[in-house]
Design an enzyme around this catalytic site. Structure first.
Site, PDB file in Angstrom:
ATOM      1  N   LYS A 178       0.807  -1.222   0.000  1.00 42.87           N
ATOM      2  CA  LYS A 178       0.000   0.000   0.000  1.00 42.87           C
ATOM      3  C   LYS A 178       0.839   1.270   0.000  1.00 42.87           C
ATOM      4  O   LYS A 178       2.018   1.268   0.366  1.00 42.87           O
ATOM      5  CB  LYS A 178      -0.976  -0.012   1.182  1.00 42.87           C
ATOM      6  CG  LYS A 178      -2.170  -0.941   0.918  1.00 42.87           C
ATOM      7  CD  LYS A 178      -3.228  -0.887   1.981  1.00 42.87           C
ATOM      8  CE  LYS A 178      -4.337  -1.889   1.627  1.00 42.87           C
ATOM      9  NZ  LYS A 178      -5.358  -1.970   2.689  1.00 42.87           N
TER      10      LYS A 178
ATOM     11  N   ARG B 194      -3.537  -9.955   5.219  1.00 39.70           N
ATOM     12  CA  ARG B 194      -3.967 -10.027   3.819  1.00 39.70           C
ATOM     13  C   ARG B 194      -2.787  -9.602   2.941  1.00 39.70           C
ATOM     14  O   ARG B 194      -2.268  -8.506   3.097  1.00 39.70           O
ATOM     15  CB  ARG B 194      -5.163  -9.092   3.623  1.00 39.70           C
ATOM     16  CG  ARG B 194      -5.753  -9.089   2.225  1.00 39.70           C
ATOM     17  CD  ARG B 194      -6.964  -8.149   2.176  1.00 39.70           C
ATOM     18  NE  ARG B 194      -7.574  -8.143   0.858  1.00 39.70           N
ATOM     19  CZ  ARG B 194      -7.163  -7.401  -0.154  1.00 39.70           C
ATOM     20  NH1 ARG B 194      -6.139  -6.598  -0.007  1.00 39.70           N
ATOM     21  NH2 ARG B 194      -7.771  -7.461  -1.324  1.00 39.70           N
TER      22      ARG B 194
HETATM   23  C1  PT1 Z   1      -7.935  -4.369   3.526  1.00 40.93           C
HETATM   24  C2  PT1 Z   1      -8.217  -4.379   2.124  1.00 40.93           C
HETATM   25  C3  PT1 Z   1      -9.311  -5.176   1.689  1.00 40.93           C
HETATM   26  N1  PT1 Z   1      -7.508  -3.672   1.218  1.00 40.93           N
HETATM   27  C4  PT1 Z   1      -9.715  -5.861   3.889  1.00 40.93           C
HETATM   28  N2  PT1 Z   1     -10.031  -5.917   2.587  1.00 40.93           N
HETATM   29  C5  PT1 Z   1      -7.860  -3.686  -0.077  1.00 40.93           C
HETATM   30  N3  PT1 Z   1     -10.459  -6.589   4.794  1.00 40.93           N
HETATM   31  C6  PT1 Z   1      -8.935  -4.477  -0.503  1.00 40.93           C
HETATM   32  C7  PT1 Z   1      -3.062   2.281  -0.964  1.00 40.93           C
HETATM   33  O1  PT1 Z   1      -3.059   3.164  -0.080  1.00 40.93           O
HETATM   34  O2  PT1 Z   1      -6.954  -3.645   4.030  1.00 40.93           O
HETATM   35  N4  PT1 Z   1      -8.692  -5.104   4.366  1.00 40.93           N
HETATM   36  N5  PT1 Z   1      -9.640  -5.202   0.374  1.00 40.93           N
HETATM   37  C8  PT1 Z   1      -7.072  -2.869  -1.074  1.00 40.93           C
HETATM   38  N6  PT1 Z   1      -7.330  -1.473  -0.870  1.00 40.93           N
HETATM   39  C9  PT1 Z   1      -6.302  -0.516  -0.942  1.00 40.93           C
HETATM   40  C10 PT1 Z   1      -6.352   0.607  -0.109  1.00 40.93           C
HETATM   41  C11 PT1 Z   1      -5.223  -0.715  -1.776  1.00 40.93           C
HETATM   42  C12 PT1 Z   1      -5.304   1.514  -0.115  1.00 40.93           C
HETATM   43  C13 PT1 Z   1      -4.186   0.193  -1.808  1.00 40.93           C
HETATM   44  C14 PT1 Z   1      -4.200   1.325  -0.973  1.00 40.93           C
HETATM   45  O3  PT1 Z   1      -2.159   2.125  -1.787  1.00 40.93           O
END
Ligand code: PT1
Length: 279
Positions: free
Chosen positions: A221, A255
């Site tokens: 992230k 995850r």
């Molecule tokens: C998470 C999650 C998810 N993240 C759960 N499910 C994502 N339970 C998708 C960035 O800042 O943390 N928990 N499902 C992916 N979402 C992101 C959010 C991807 C922020 C990248 C960023 O780069």
């Protein structure tokens, strides 16, 4: 502490790694390479061989600024992948969705965990999850994926996330979902700036001290990119560092895109946490 996933049981007193399979054309770090059911199955096989005990399948990207997907399109993406994985692999399948209809179609196809970044606040989601009877992961998000990074604001991010999650647990219990089926997630990167994410990580034990299992998603992230000034492909070491800090504070599920390496980090953490001080 066992949790039952439609007949498959996982011991959540020990940490687990959830492997990510995206069936989206625009996923931020896989570039949508796993769009077809075949590709999804191939990726899931690898993640399970690498030590994942849960496979998280998502058909709608929720990364910052991503565009929403219609319900039919989302079902068209995830159901064939879930069916293929369910037919071949002995693994818990998680459906990453905010939509009640997708939850129903996915659980019918073989998913046994509902991973909702919107914490079941969507139309009919709470009722769908209650009827389906599978465990749920409730995640904190301020705003929506389209707008969440525009102006995140908290007076105290740790207590606000904790209070939000408690309120959603109460909503679940009122809808007939028992606490034994609930996983919590502070939602790293979802409506949080760099300092918010760092504070949440430093004080993650506040969330893990509720007796419910905690899932953490930090893999690749932008929190890592922002601190270290590195691109998505360079974020593995940072992801492992944050995963370790989370496990140390009692997180039970990580995850991750990089399951093999994450399992190694998690196992080392377990060894440190379990070593006998006196022999
Ligand atoms: C998470 C999650 C998810 N993240 C759960 N499910 C994502 N339970 C998708 C960035 O800042 O943390 N928990 N499902 C992916 N979402 C992101 C959010 C991807 C922020 C990248 C960023 O780069």
């Amino acid at each position: 502490m066992m949790m039952d996933f439609a007949g498959k049981s996982l011991d959540l007193s020990a940490p687990h790694v959830m492997g990510i399979v995206n069936v989206t054309p625009d996923s931020f770090s896989d570039g949508g390479r796993f769009f077809s059911a075949d590709k999804a199955l191939e990726q899931a096989r690898k993640l399970v061989a690498d030590g994942a005990t849960i496979i998280d399948i998502g058909g709608e990207s929720t990364r910052p600024g991503s565009e929403p997907v219609g319900v039919e399109e989302e079902i068209r993406r995830v159901v064939p992948a879930i069916e293929a994985i369910h037919a071949e692999l002995d693994v818990v399948i998680s459906i990453d969705t905010m939509k009640a209809e997708v939850m129903r179609a996915a659980v019918t196809a073989g998913a046994s965990l509902i991973n909702d970044v919107n914490a079941l606040r969507g139309d009919g989601a709470l009722q769908a999850a209650a009827e389906l009877g599978v465990p749920v992961c409730l995640m904190h998000m301020q705003g929506s994926p389209q707008t969440m990074q525009q102006q995140p604001h908290y007076s105290d991010v740790v207590s606000e996330v904790n209070e939000f999650l408690s309120e959603r647990v109460a909503a679940c219990e009122a809808a007939g979902i028992s606490r034994s089926k609930i996983i919590l997630d502070p939602g790293f990167g979802f409506g949080k700036n760099a300092r918010h994410n760092l504070r949440l990580m430093k004080h993650l034990s506040v969330i893990t001290e509720s007796d419910l299992p905690v899932l953490v998603g930090v893999s690749r992230k932008s929190i890592i990119g922002a601190m270290l000034n590195i691109s998505v492909e360079e974020r593995l070491a940072g992801s492992l560092a944050l995963a370790s800090i989370a496990i140390w504070q009692g997180a039970k599920i990580i995850r991750s895109h990089d399951v093999r390496e994450t399992v190694q980090a998690v196992r080392l953490c377990e060894h440190v946490m379990q070593v006998n001080d006196f022999d």
